[in-house]
Design a protein around this motif. Structure first.
Motif, short mmCIF file in Angstrom:
data_model
loop_
_atom_site.label_atom_id
_atom_site.label_comp_id
_atom_site.label_asym_id
_atom_site.label_seq_id
_atom_site.Cartn_x
_atom_site.Cartn_y
_atom_site.Cartn_z
N MET A 146 -16.37 -39.63 -24.59
CA MET A 146 -14.99 -39.13 -24.54
C MET A 146 -14.28 -39.43 -25.85
SD MET A 146 -11.92 -39.61 -21.76
CE MET A 146 -12.78 -38.67 -20.51
N GLN A 147 -13.73 -38.37 -26.45
CA GLN A 147 -13.05 -38.48 -27.72
C GLN A 147 -11.53 -38.56 -27.52
OE1 GLN A 147 -14.37 -35.04 -29.91
NE2 GLN A 147 -16.48 -35.79 -30.07
N VAL A 148 -10.83 -38.93 -28.58
CA VAL A 148 -9.37 -39.03 -28.51
C VAL A 148 -8.77 -37.71 -28.04
CG1 VAL A 148 -7.28 -39.36 -29.86
CG2 VAL A 148 -9.25 -40.87 -30.23
N GLY A 149 -9.24 -36.59 -28.59
CA GLY A 149 -8.70 -35.29 -28.20
C GLY A 149 -8.90 -34.98 -26.72
N ASP A 150 -9.99 -35.49 -26.13
CA ASP A 150 -10.26 -35.24 -24.71
C ASP A 150 -9.20 -35.85 -23.81
OD1 ASP A 150 -12.75 -33.82 -24.94
OD2 ASP A 150 -13.72 -35.73 -25.41
N LEU A 151 -8.53 -36.89 -24.27
CA LEU A 151 -7.51 -37.54 -23.45
C LEU A 151 -6.34 -36.60 -23.16
CD1 LEU A 151 -7.32 -41.00 -25.27
CD2 LEU A 151 -8.51 -40.51 -23.12
N LEU A 152 -6.16 -35.57 -23.98
CA LEU A 152 -4.96 -34.72 -23.91
C LEU A 152 -5.19 -33.37 -23.26
CD1 LEU A 152 -3.72 -35.32 -27.59
CD2 LEU A 152 -3.18 -36.67 -25.55
#
Length: 517
Positions: free
Chosen positions: A130-136
């Motif tokens: 899970m990447q930072v962008g996936d959090l959004l």
């Protein structure tokens, strides 16, 4: 001849007068376009207070405020009044992350664990990837609203660290990046990523990196003083024929766990500044946030389902979630938007970038249908001004749909459960992310009480052979599915399947701990 010359002069003068009149005639004022919409919604839904602002070709052409900050107080709503903008906060959080990316402190494609080593999901592969962008982007695999009972109802004792530690216990509803389900918890995690990368608390960073550079002087986040800031709208619900304040602010407003998902408060004027930053950014604003990062936030990452109503009303064929924004076509035109919903507070922002136009709506009432009508009527002003449907038409359509839903669902008849009928089920039960609850006899009734969410207390009711909890504070009632063997799992679910998804009772799995004290 003289008569002819006089006639010709009169005709020439008349033509000149007409030409001059035509050339200098002002367009009708914006109030003539928008006042009927605002008045119709205010009257139909008996709102406590309302603030609306419209931008056309980059300029604010209309503002209107009505009602009161507190119903009956005589304190009017104005353009500086603070409203909870709820999930419109998500775009502020994604913008903060974009600022950190530009500063080289963060990468969109970096694993979340690079910044939060304790981060875990139920699936170890997802944990690692899970990447930072996936959090959004609402594509984590979690169920819609998973874990929201740690955020709402407020107040409660859950912390942001509790949320990070709870994630492994929330079971996925579908594979990672394989679908859309709206989620608040990972925005809280995103706020913690920002704090780790920026070496300061989320609220400090948001003020320094977003509010201050844009001159959003009224917007608030974190802990602040109600009376020092002043001019703060309170949430309301409709009871009978009057608006009643709910969840009123104390003098000291605390930093809330859900801040990065829905904790920003702003005024109409500041929200219009925020909107114009996206529609017609100044040279200084494009230095503050580059075009490249702006495109990242408005890139469609996760396809979203398109409702029958959206297809019928707007002709929408593409609908997706970006980083804190929803991107859709309406009548063939690009829109970038979001809504915000909290108990007694509703907000909306819709932007039409190709027109450099849009609007902001802020309401301090329980007003889902009112917001929908305003959004639709204001959007149609730009995308389909001759469609012939006024605000009342949209309101009537929603009313019919609500009536149809009520016909398909009826609250079951119930009466207080007797303790002797639940003797084996009474005791303390524990869920791995929500914590402990008690089901214990109080006189001739059985009471449900949560240890960390004190508002979730209520009476256990019996409906035929089934049991439900009727909450003391008006939250969505929940079925209790007791196991045949008390050592097995106690499950819960919403009695009304259409109740707000943040009542995520379906994610709970309680194991019995011990008898009642």
């Amino acid at each position: 001849m003289r008569a002819d010359r006089i006639l010709h002069r009169c005709i020439a003068a008349l033509w000149l007068m007409l030409a001059t009149s035509t050339a200098t005639a002002a367009p009708p004022p914006a109030s003539a376009e928008f006042d009927p919409i605002v008045d119709a919604v205010m009257t139909r839904y008996h709102l406590a207070g309302l603030a609306v602002g419209v931008i056309d070709h980059g300029k604010v052409v209309y503002t209107r405020t009505l009602g009161e900050r507190v119903a009956g107080s005589g304190e009017p709503i104005n353009q500086d009044t603070l409203f909870k903008i709820a999930s419109n906060s998500k775009a502020f959080t994604s913008t903060l992350l974009a600022r950190l990316v530009e500063q080289g402190k963060l990468r969109w494609d970096a694993p979340v664990r690079d910044y939060l080593p304790d981060f875990r999901m139920a699936d170890p592969w997802v944990t690692e990837h899970m990447q930072v962008g996936d959090l959004l982007t609402h594509r984590s695999g979690l169920r819609e609203g998973a874990g929201d009972l740690m955020l709402w109802p407020e107040p409660n004792a859950f912390t942001r660290q509790d949320i990070v530690h709870a994630l492994p216990y929330l079971k996925p509803a579908y594979p990672f990046r394989a679908g859309y389900a709206y989620d608040n918890l990972l925005y809280v995690v995103a706020g913690e990523v920002a704090a780790a990368a920026g070496h300061a608390p989320y609220d400090v960073l948001l003020r320094h990196e977003v509010f201050e550079p844009l001159g959003l002087t009224r917007c608030q986040i974190g802990a602040w003083q109600r009376d020092t800031v002043g001019n703060v709208a309170q949430p309301h619900v409709r009871k009978g024929d009057r608006n009643v304040v709910i969840d009123a602010d104390a003098t000291d407003i605390p930093d809330i766990t859900s801040a990065a998902a829905g904790g920003v408060r702003c005024s109409l004027d500041d929200m219009l500044v925020w909107a114009r930053n996206w529609l017609v950014p100044t040279a200084q604003q494009t230095q503050w946030l580059s075009e490249a990062q702006r495109r990242m936030l408005w890139t469609p990452y996760t396809p979203m389902p398109i409702s029958a109503r959206r297809r019928a009303w707007d002709g929408t064929t593409r609908y997706a979630y970006g980083y804190g924004w929803r991107i859709a076509d309406v009548d063939g035109e690009l829109t970038v938007s979001h809504t915000g919903t909290l108990s007694g507070m509703y907000s909306a922002m819709t932007l039409l970038p190709d027109r450099q136009s849009g609007f902001v709506v802020l309401i301090n009432s329980e007003a889902e249908d009112a917001r929908t009508v305003l959004m639709e009527a204001l959007t149609k002003h730009f995308t389909s001004p001759h469609d012939g449907h006024d605000a009342d038409w949209y309101a009537d359509q929603l009313s019919k749909a609500d009536a149809a839903r009520r016909e398909t669902f009826t609250m079951p008849a119930s009466s207080p459960a007797k303790p002797e009928g639940l003797r084996q089920q009474l005791g303390s039960w524990r869920d791995p992310w929500f914590g402990s609850i008690t089901l214990c006899a109080h006189g001739h009734a059985v009471r449900f009480a949560s240890t960390k969410s004190p508002r979730l207390t209520g009476t256990v009711m019996q409906a035929g052979k089934r049991y439900l909890v009727h909450w003391d504070h008006g939250d969505a009632d929940a079925w209790l599915r007791f196991p045949a063997n008390p050592h097995d799992t106690l499950r819960m679910s919403k009695v009304d399947p259409s109740a707000d998804f943040s009542y995520d009772f379906e994610d709970l799995a309680f194991q019995r701990e011990h008898d009642c004290d």
